[in-house]
Design a protein around this motif. Sequence first.
Motif, short mmCIF file in Angstrom:
data_model
loop_
_atom_site.label_atom_id
_atom_site.label_comp_id
_atom_site.label_asym_id
_atom_site.label_seq_id
_atom_site.Cartn_x
_atom_site.Cartn_y
_atom_site.Cartn_z
N LYS A 80 -38.55 20.46 -20.59
CA LYS A 80 -37.59 20.38 -21.69
C LYS A 80 -36.43 21.36 -21.53
CE LYS A 80 -41.21 18.88 -24.89
NZ LYS A 80 -42.07 19.27 -26.04
N ARG A 81 -36.58 22.37 -20.65
CA ARG A 81 -35.54 23.39 -20.48
C ARG A 81 -34.60 23.08 -19.33
NH1 ARG A 81 -39.92 26.91 -20.93
NH2 ARG A 81 -39.86 27.19 -18.67
N VAL A 82 -35.11 22.41 -18.27
CA VAL A 82 -34.35 22.30 -17.03
C VAL A 82 -33.41 21.10 -17.05
CG1 VAL A 82 -36.22 23.39 -15.75
CG2 VAL A 82 -36.09 20.89 -15.84
N GLU A 83 -32.47 21.11 -16.10
CA GLU A 83 -31.56 19.99 -15.90
C GLU A 83 -31.64 19.56 -14.44
OE1 GLU A 83 -26.81 18.89 -16.49
OE2 GLU A 83 -27.50 20.97 -16.62
N LEU A 84 -32.03 18.30 -14.20
CA LEU A 84 -32.21 17.81 -12.84
C LEU A 84 -30.92 17.93 -12.04
CD1 LEU A 84 -34.70 16.67 -14.30
CD2 LEU A 84 -34.46 14.58 -12.94
N ASN A 85 -31.08 18.30 -10.74
CA ASN A 85 -29.90 18.52 -9.91
C ASN A 85 -30.27 18.33 -8.45
OD1 ASN A 85 -27.27 19.31 -9.13
ND2 ASN A 85 -27.16 20.80 -10.81
N LEU A 86 -29.37 18.66 -7.57
CA LEU A 86 -29.58 18.60 -6.13
C LEU A 86 -28.96 19.86 -5.52
CD1 LEU A 86 -28.68 14.86 -5.34
CD2 LEU A 86 -30.96 15.91 -5.23
N PRO A 87 -29.31 20.26 -4.28
CA PRO A 87 -30.20 19.61 -3.30
C PRO A 87 -31.67 19.94 -3.53
CG PRO A 87 -29.28 21.59 -2.35
CD PRO A 87 -28.67 21.46 -3.72
N VAL A 88 -32.52 19.38 -2.64
CA VAL A 88 -33.97 19.62 -2.71
C VAL A 88 -34.37 20.55 -1.57
CG1 VAL A 88 -36.24 18.56 -2.85
CG2 VAL A 88 -34.23 17.27 -3.59
N HIS A 89 -34.58 21.81 -1.89
CA HIS A 89 -34.98 22.81 -0.89
C HIS A 89 -36.37 23.35 -1.22
CE1 HIS A 89 -30.49 23.80 0.14
NE2 HIS A 89 -30.90 22.65 0.65
N ILE A 90 -37.25 23.35 -0.24
CA ILE A 90 -38.60 23.91 -0.48
C ILE A 90 -38.86 25.17 0.32
CG2 ILE A 90 -39.53 21.62 -1.03
CD1 ILE A 90 -40.92 21.65 1.70
N SER A 91 -37.92 25.57 1.17
CA SER A 91 -38.15 26.76 2.01
C SER A 91 -38.31 28.02 1.16
CB SER A 91 -37.01 26.94 3.02
OG SER A 91 -35.76 27.07 2.36
N LYS A 92 -37.57 28.10 0.04
CA LYS A 92 -37.67 29.28 -0.82
C LYS A 92 -39.03 29.36 -1.50
CE LYS A 92 -33.61 31.10 -0.20
NZ LYS A 92 -33.48 32.44 0.45
N VAL A 93 -39.60 28.20 -1.83
CA VAL A 93 -40.95 28.17 -2.41
C VAL A 93 -41.97 28.69 -1.40
CG1 VAL A 93 -42.76 26.65 -3.28
CG2 VAL A 93 -40.38 26.25 -3.93
#
Length: 675
Positions: free
Chosen positions: A450-463
């Motif tokens: 409910k707080r976030v706003e979908l966006n781009l790009p899709v990066h998983i390296s930081k995770v």
Amino acid sequence: MEMVIFTKIEDEDILDDLDTLYYSVEIGEHYERDKFKWSERVDFDQAKKKKLEFGFKMNHIKQVIKVEIQGSYISRKSNNEVIQKSIFIGFFNFARCVRKSGGLIQPQQVGLKVSDYIDVQVGLKEKYKFGGYRCITLKAFDTKGGDFIENPDLSVLVVETQNNTIVTEILKDLPLIQSPDGLHKRIEIGVNNYSPQIFMTQDFKVYFVKDSKDYSQYRADDNSIMPMGETRSEQDILQERIHNDLVAFGEFSAYDLIENSVFKQDFLELEPIEGGQSSLKPKKRSRKNTEIYSKTDPSSSQVHQQFDDDDQSEYKLPLFNRNKNQQIGLMTLRSIQCKKRTSFLDLVSNQMLEIVPIIAIDFSMSNLTFDERKCIHSVNEDNQNEYRDLITSISKAFRQISPTSLFYGFGANSVLRKTEVSDLFVGTGDLLNPIVMTDHLEQAYYSCLKRVELNLPVHISKVVEKSIEFAQQSESHFLQAQYQTKNDFKHGLTYFVLYILNSGIVDDINETIEQLTKVINLPLSIYIVNVQNKNLRKDDIDTGQLEEKCKFLFERGNRKFLKVIEYHDLGFQTHGHSEVIHKLTERIPFEIEQYFDSVAAHGTQIHIEQNQVRKGLDLVREVIRQKDQFLESIDGVEGLNRENVNKLIEDFRLYEYSADSAQILLGLKKRVDKS
């Protein structure tokens, strides 16, 4: 697992008119239990032992074993009417049974016991896994005629001859170990899927090389990963090192190690035989070094005991020059031992290990479906939502094992219309605390959505990078504790399991692989689950490439720490949460055993006190430390001070420790206040 149920009834009042005993054994949570039922009809006054076998599941370790016995009686007064009643209900702690390693124990709690002369006990032990893992350890000394082990310019390679693969490498910068016998280095040979018959036929070579250049598969200029098609095999690199830099080499067989080992039975038996002779004998073969072979007493069959480090059982290994036309040295191998694999059950039941799940969810635009659903995410809890299903299964899988989890998101504006797209943000809404009660993961997910706003790009390296930070801290605490004295407080190991739930699209594959190279020797497993987006073609799925591109990392690390799973393969529709939980966790115990065997347990014996595992409070302390460090870093930054940044954290739920983000938000706040 193997369970033994022991029963003995010595009460004549119970035995009179008894026709049948009905047993019921249940393990696990309600609706997800393993159940066993059987009956006995003869010799009720005799002690009975029933052996059961079942597959271990992760949620078992924190559960109880319920044993219920009912008796069926024939009433002589009521025309042989059959009457059935319970005579015993007992509860046994699963972890306590494991710690006894097969020994019979009394129930922890008795729900019903109609007579004091009913004795019911339970024994539980892990069935020995065929193969498993063995670590063959030995000490290598220089003897005469050369300076090889003690030479700081030489690395040592141990190669299995048949497959021409390096089984261990002792780098030249590894420090020498002092002992009463002199300076030495410790050699450890890891063997997966150990089979005595196969091992006894193997031969090995020891190479001393003086590396004249960097033979790694990484580019020396920018440390980036080479394209997979350009990487050389381990065998190619080995041959190049031998051709360019070989100084000396020697040959020995597995038979040589076994015959000169501290205790032969550890090599020859998959499971120790109490008080008996080994049933396997090493096959006698022609040995390469018969002229200097020191044969030990073959009749030794003493009961296994803890040997001191100064055990004199040894093997003399001659070293030759490159052309093998001249012996130029002699190496002595001592204290040759075969250590069995670590047991996951022992680690957890003795509180030597804590498992913490990290959940990272893709909130990017790649979840848009462009149909009537519009998006895979849905704030309506009654709608179909694959992310919710996965989170619920992870919560059920870990709630008994780990009361707390870490929750992150990526690929979205972490606060609607207030922040820019973030590759990593805390899913709890609290910049300083990613910790969520495992039972509350679903609520935390909907709150974040409910707080976030979908966006781009899709990066998983930081995770992956953030998970690596946690794992590095855990390993550091654990390994430092091994060198403390017995009276000092010692930490157990926190092992992290990262679940990345995403649509399958990844825009930073190369950066992610670069981060994955750091996971090899860390207490971290990674599961990437691709949810269903029917509008994406199979060719659009990027995460499927990761496993293939990381094969060389699995080989180097001797463990597969990354697995990519498709949502439709988990079995939500056919088997429900029970099967999904199993598939999401079935490899974790094995991966943890591999980590301890190949990384954590080498070089020192592990002695960990019970009740000394770091819990969620340690993670809280860590995030508080990060907050303090961040606040210290803003001193002197124009327009920022601790007071206004703390206010921003409370008002705007900052998700990154960034002075730039704080300045942007502070400027926005001032403009809003003026308007």
